[in-house]
Design a protein around this motif. Structure first.
Motif, mmCIF file in Angstrom:
data_model
loop_
_atom_site.group_PDB
_atom_site.id
_atom_site.type_symbol
_atom_site.label_atom_id
_atom_site.label_comp_id
_atom_site.label_asym_id
_atom_site.label_seq_id
_atom_site.Cartn_x
_atom_site.Cartn_y
_atom_site.Cartn_z
ATOM 1 N N GLU A 212 0.830 -1.207 0.000
ATOM 2 C CA GLU A 212 0.000 0.000 0.000
ATOM 3 C C GLU A 212 0.866 1.258 0.000
ATOM 4 N N VAL A 213 1.914 1.255 0.819
ATOM 5 C CA VAL A 213 2.801 2.420 0.867
ATOM 6 C C VAL A 213 3.487 2.604 -0.482
ATOM 7 N N PHE A 214 4.003 1.529 -1.046
ATOM 8 C CA PHE A 214 4.715 1.618 -2.327
ATOM 9 C C PHE A 214 3.781 2.015 -3.471
ATOM 10 N N ARG A 215 2.517 1.599 -3.397
ATOM 11 C CA ARG A 215 1.557 1.984 -4.423
ATOM 12 C C ARG A 215 1.329 3.500 -4.369
ATOM 13 N N SER A 216 1.224 4.043 -3.169
ATOM 14 C CA SER A 216 0.970 5.470 -3.014
ATOM 15 C C SER A 216 2.229 6.324 -3.114
ATOM 16 N N PHE A 217 3.370 5.753 -2.715
ATOM 17 C CA PHE A 217 4.627 6.501 -2.693
ATOM 18 C C PHE A 217 5.733 5.668 -3.346
ATOM 19 N N PRO A 218 5.708 5.535 -4.678
ATOM 20 C CA PRO A 218 6.677 4.670 -5.360
ATOM 21 C C PRO A 218 8.128 5.081 -5.136
ATOM 22 N N ALA A 219 8.388 6.330 -4.824
ATOM 23 C CA ALA A 219 9.769 6.765 -4.605
ATOM 24 C C ALA A 219 10.375 6.124 -3.363
ATOM 25 N N LEU A 220 9.545 5.575 -2.484
ATOM 26 C CA LEU A 220 10.049 4.950 -1.260
ATOM 27 C C LEU A 220 10.570 3.530 -1.481
ATOM 28 N N ILE A 221 10.351 2.988 -2.647
ATOM 29 C CA ILE A 221 10.784 1.612 -2.907
ATOM 30 C C ILE A 221 12.310 1.585 -3.002
ATOM 31 N N GLU A 222 12.915 0.880 -2.089
ATOM 32 C CA GLU A 222 14.361 0.678 -2.096
ATOM 33 C C GLU A 222 14.593 -0.796 -1.816
ATOM 34 N N GLU A 223 14.692 -1.556 -2.867
ATOM 35 C CA GLU A 223 14.776 -2.996 -2.723
ATOM 36 C C GLU A 223 16.047 -3.459 -2.023
ATOM 37 N N GLU A 224 17.106 -2.656 -2.057
ATOM 38 C CA GLU A 224 18.372 -3.070 -1.465
ATOM 39 C C GLU A 224 18.405 -2.880 0.045
ATOM 40 N N ARG A 225 17.546 -2.064 0.593
ATOM 41 C CA ARG A 225 17.560 -1.797 2.021
ATOM 42 C C ARG A 225 16.689 -2.798 2.768
ATOM 43 N N GLY A 226 17.149 -3.187 3.930
ATOM 44 C CA GLY A 226 16.356 -4.035 4.802
ATOM 45 C C GLY A 226 15.515 -3.185 5.732
ATOM 46 N N ARG A 227 14.701 -3.823 6.510
ATOM 47 C CA ARG A 227 13.892 -3.106 7.493
ATOM 48 C C ARG A 227 14.791 -2.662 8.639
ATOM 49 N N TYR A 228 14.429 -1.547 9.238
ATOM 50 C CA TYR A 228 15.212 -1.022 10.343
ATOM 51 C C TYR A 228 14.287 -0.758 11.522
ATOM 52 N N ALA A 229 14.700 -1.163 12.661
ATOM 53 C CA ALA A 229 13.977 -0.851 13.893
ATOM 54 C C ALA A 229 15.002 -0.793 15.014
ATOM 55 N N HIS A 230 14.690 -0.044 16.022
ATOM 56 C CA HIS A 230 15.594 0.068 17.153
ATOM 57 C C HIS A 230 14.755 0.157 18.414
ATOM 58 N N THR A 231 15.245 -0.442 19.454
ATOM 59 C CA THR A 231 14.528 -0.343 20.722
ATOM 60 C C THR A 231 14.763 1.037 21.335
ATOM 61 N N ILE A 232 13.824 1.460 22.126
ATOM 62 C CA ILE A 232 13.948 2.736 22.819
ATOM 63 C C ILE A 232 14.671 2.472 24.131
ATOM 64 N N PRO A 233 15.779 3.151 24.376
ATOM 65 C CA PRO A 233 16.526 2.897 25.608
ATOM 66 C C PRO A 233 15.763 3.406 26.821
ATOM 67 N N SER A 234 15.671 2.587 27.836
ATOM 68 C CA SER A 234 15.024 3.002 29.075
ATOM 69 C C SER A 234 15.659 2.227 30.223
ATOM 70 N N PRO A 235 15.548 2.762 31.427
ATOM 71 C CA PRO A 235 16.174 2.082 32.559
ATOM 72 C C PRO A 235 15.442 0.801 32.925
ATOM 73 N N SER A 236 16.142 -0.077 33.601
ATOM 74 C CA SER A 236 15.494 -1.256 34.159
ATOM 75 C C SER A 236 14.875 -0.834 35.493
ATOM 76 N N ALA A 237 14.211 -1.738 36.158
ATOM 77 C CA ALA A 237 13.611 -1.422 37.451
ATOM 78 C C ALA A 237 14.670 -1.353 38.557
ATOM 79 N N ASP A 238 15.890 -1.744 38.244
ATOM 80 C CA ASP A 238 16.989 -1.738 39.209
ATOM 81 C C ASP A 238 17.564 -0.322 39.321
#
Length: 169
Positions: free
Chosen positions: A8-34
């Motif tokens: 759906e995103v690529f259909r609406s925004f074809p310029a975003l198609i980058e077949e060579e790139r993988g998905r990226y995600a990162h966790t949000i750093p936060s303290p532990s309960a300690d």
């Protein structure tokens, strides 16, 4: 589901198609309960602020406020003491207890069934709606949340009971 979203995103925004790139995600750093997790944000000649110090809300992921606040607390420590040695104490005293409490209850917030249960409780009780609204707006902290919910308990029970007696609209 992810594939459908990408199509759906690529259909609406074809310029975003980058077949060579993988998905990226990162966790949000936060303290532990300690509490020692906050003690490790400074040493004799160094200090961490913001994401580097892992000072973000473990439940909401909000971190800009804590990044700016931690920088201000570090500046105060440097001005007052000439070193960052008391900076972790300042963080703990200012907002650290809130983050530690959030870390302690994080798993409950994301546990199975929690969100639907809270939606049902909010539908039945103005008392619960007000507590959760204040939590979302930052007017109710995690420290003291349990006590406030317990104080709202009798009103919640009354409202929930009355809601079952009212005819459905």
């Amino acid at each position: 589901m992810l594939g459908r979203l990408e199509r759906e995103v690529f259909r609406s925004f074809p310029a975003l198609i980058e077949e060579e790139r993988g998905r990226y995600a990162h966790t949000i750093p936060s303290p532990s309960a300690d509490p020692t997790s906050l003690a490790e944000i400074a040493g004799p000649r160094w200090a961490l602020v913001g994401d580097a110090a892992a000072v973000a809300d473990p439940i909401t992921g909000e971190g800009i406020y804590y990044a700016l606040k931690s920088a201000g607390l570090l500046a105060e420590a440097l001005r007052a003491d000439g070193s960052p040695s008391r900076y972790p104490e300042r963080v703990l005293g200012d907002f650290g207890h809130e983050l530690l409490r959030a870390a302690a209850i994080r798993d409950s917030f994301y546990g199975p069934g929690f969100a639907p249960r809270m939606i049902r409780y909010c539908a039945r009780s103005a008392a619960v709606r007000q507590v959760l609204a204040d939590l979302v707006l930052g007017e109710q902290g995690y420290v003291g949340l349990k006590g406030r919910l317990l104080r709202a308990g009798p009103r919640f029970l009354l409202e929930a009971g009355l809601s079952t007696l009212r005819p459905a609209v």
